[in-house]
Design an enzyme around this catalytic site. Structure first.
Site, short mmCIF file in Angstrom:
data_model
loop_
_atom_site.label_atom_id
_atom_site.label_comp_id
_atom_site.label_asym_id
_atom_site.label_seq_id
_atom_site.Cartn_x
_atom_site.Cartn_y
_atom_site.Cartn_z
N HIS A 93 43.64 12.74 -29.48
CA HIS A 93 44.35 13.69 -30.40
C HIS A 93 45.35 14.49 -29.22
CE1 HIS A 93 47.29 16.97 -31.93
NE2 HIS A 93 47.87 15.78 -32.04
N GLU A 141 46.68 11.63 -26.70
CA GLU A 141 47.91 11.36 -27.05
C GLU A 141 49.18 12.18 -26.39
OE1 GLU A 141 51.05 12.14 -31.04
OE2 GLU A 141 48.64 12.12 -31.11
N HIS A 142 48.41 13.51 -26.57
CA HIS A 142 49.62 14.62 -26.11
C HIS A 142 49.62 14.02 -23.92
CE1 HIS A 142 50.44 17.64 -28.55
NE2 HIS A 142 49.98 17.00 -29.76
N GLU A 158 49.79 24.19 -33.58
CA GLU A 158 49.73 22.72 -34.73
C GLU A 158 48.78 22.87 -35.61
OE1 GLU A 158 49.93 17.75 -34.67
OE2 GLU A 158 49.40 19.36 -32.58
#
Length: 283
Positions: free
Chosen positions: A117, A120-121, A197
């Site tokens: 993840h 992805e950022h 988040e």
């Protein structure tokens, strides 16, 4: 060079089933021949069976020798194109494509939870050719919609544009995937973003229940770990770990490129050849 045939082998009856399925849906052409689908790719096969309409071609990159049933030839980069020539005349001529990387949270080791993840950022934080602002401006200037997501089994980078802007859009997305900077300062900033988040998601009952269920259903298995990671693992990520993970998973054999809309198979093949043709398999 990109090949017009897939360099993997699979049971002949599987290829026949896919051809028959394509005929039932009225495909003008299904680019799958005997022994051209890999039995090692059940998720792709299910995706194909889900109901694409239009012209579709399946092909592969690299490798000159056929492999054993269910085995991918090292260095393979796969492409699928669905030409949607049935769109109404009043509709805008659009095209969308996705770069799928077979590197989801289920591929992480216990100390890497959340690393897929984070990648992805990070791919949006700048490349050797563009800053983060230039990436955003490049997409906004052509009216495109750029997005990404991480799942248990993959990471997807996708964009939708008017068909005339497909080359520019493909240039941006291929740049993200191939040339990320992974600056130390950006990694630290993005870790903070993901931690916030995670806090927001934990306050969401639906998310929390889903995570608790997955953790207990897949107890002791990577599928039970959270995609976002944990505060401990997220804080532990550094530049070396990020770059090592990228080098391990962002390789030709882990990449699938799909496209649909007002475009041709040959056009996408040319774009892929231009932007990914020199991508080499890593040891």
């Amino acid at each position: 060079m990109l090949s017009e045939r897939n360099e993997v082998s699979a049971p002949v009856d599987l290829a026949r089933d896919i051809r028959a399925w394509g005929s039932e849906l009225g495909f003008q052409h299904v680019g799958i021949a005997d022994a051209d689908l890999s039995a090692a790719e059940p998720r792709l096969i299910e995706w194909l069976k889900a109901g694409f309409h239009g012209d579709m071609d399946y092909m592969a990159k690299h490798g000159t020798k056929r492999s054993r049933p269910g085995e991918l030839v090292p260095g393979t980069l796969r492409v699928i194109v669905a030409r949607m020539n049935y769109l109404p005349e009043a509709a805008d001529p659009v095209a969308a494509f996705q770069v799928w990387v077979n590197a989801g949270s289920a591929d992480e080791q216990p100390g890497e939870v959340g690393l897929a993840h984070l990648h992805e950022h990070m791919l949006f934080k700048g490349t050797t050719n563009r800053s983060a602002e230039q990436i955003a401006r490049s997409v906004d200037s052509i009216g495109g919609g750029l997005d990404a997501f991480t799942s248990k089994e993959l990471v997807s980078y996708n964009i939708k544009v008017l068909d005339e802007h497909l080359p520019q859009a493909f240039d941006v997305v291929s740049d993200l995937v191939r040339n990320p900077l992974f600056e130390k300062s950006d990694i630290e900033k993005e870790k903070g973003v993901i931690l916030e988040e995670l806090k927001m998601e934990i306050d969401n009952p639906e998310y929390l229940i889903h995570e608790l269920f997955s953790n207990n259903f897949w107890k002791g298995h990577a599928l039970g770990r959270p995609i976002l990671g944990t505060p401990q693992t997220i804080r532990s990520f550094n530049q070396d770990k990020v770059r090592d993970y990228y080098g391990q998973f962002y390789t030709p054999r882990n990449i699938l490129i799909t496209a649909a809309g007002n475009l041709t198979h040959r056009k996408l093949v040319q774009l892929v050849e231009d932007k990914f043709g020199d991508l080499k398999a890593r040891p």
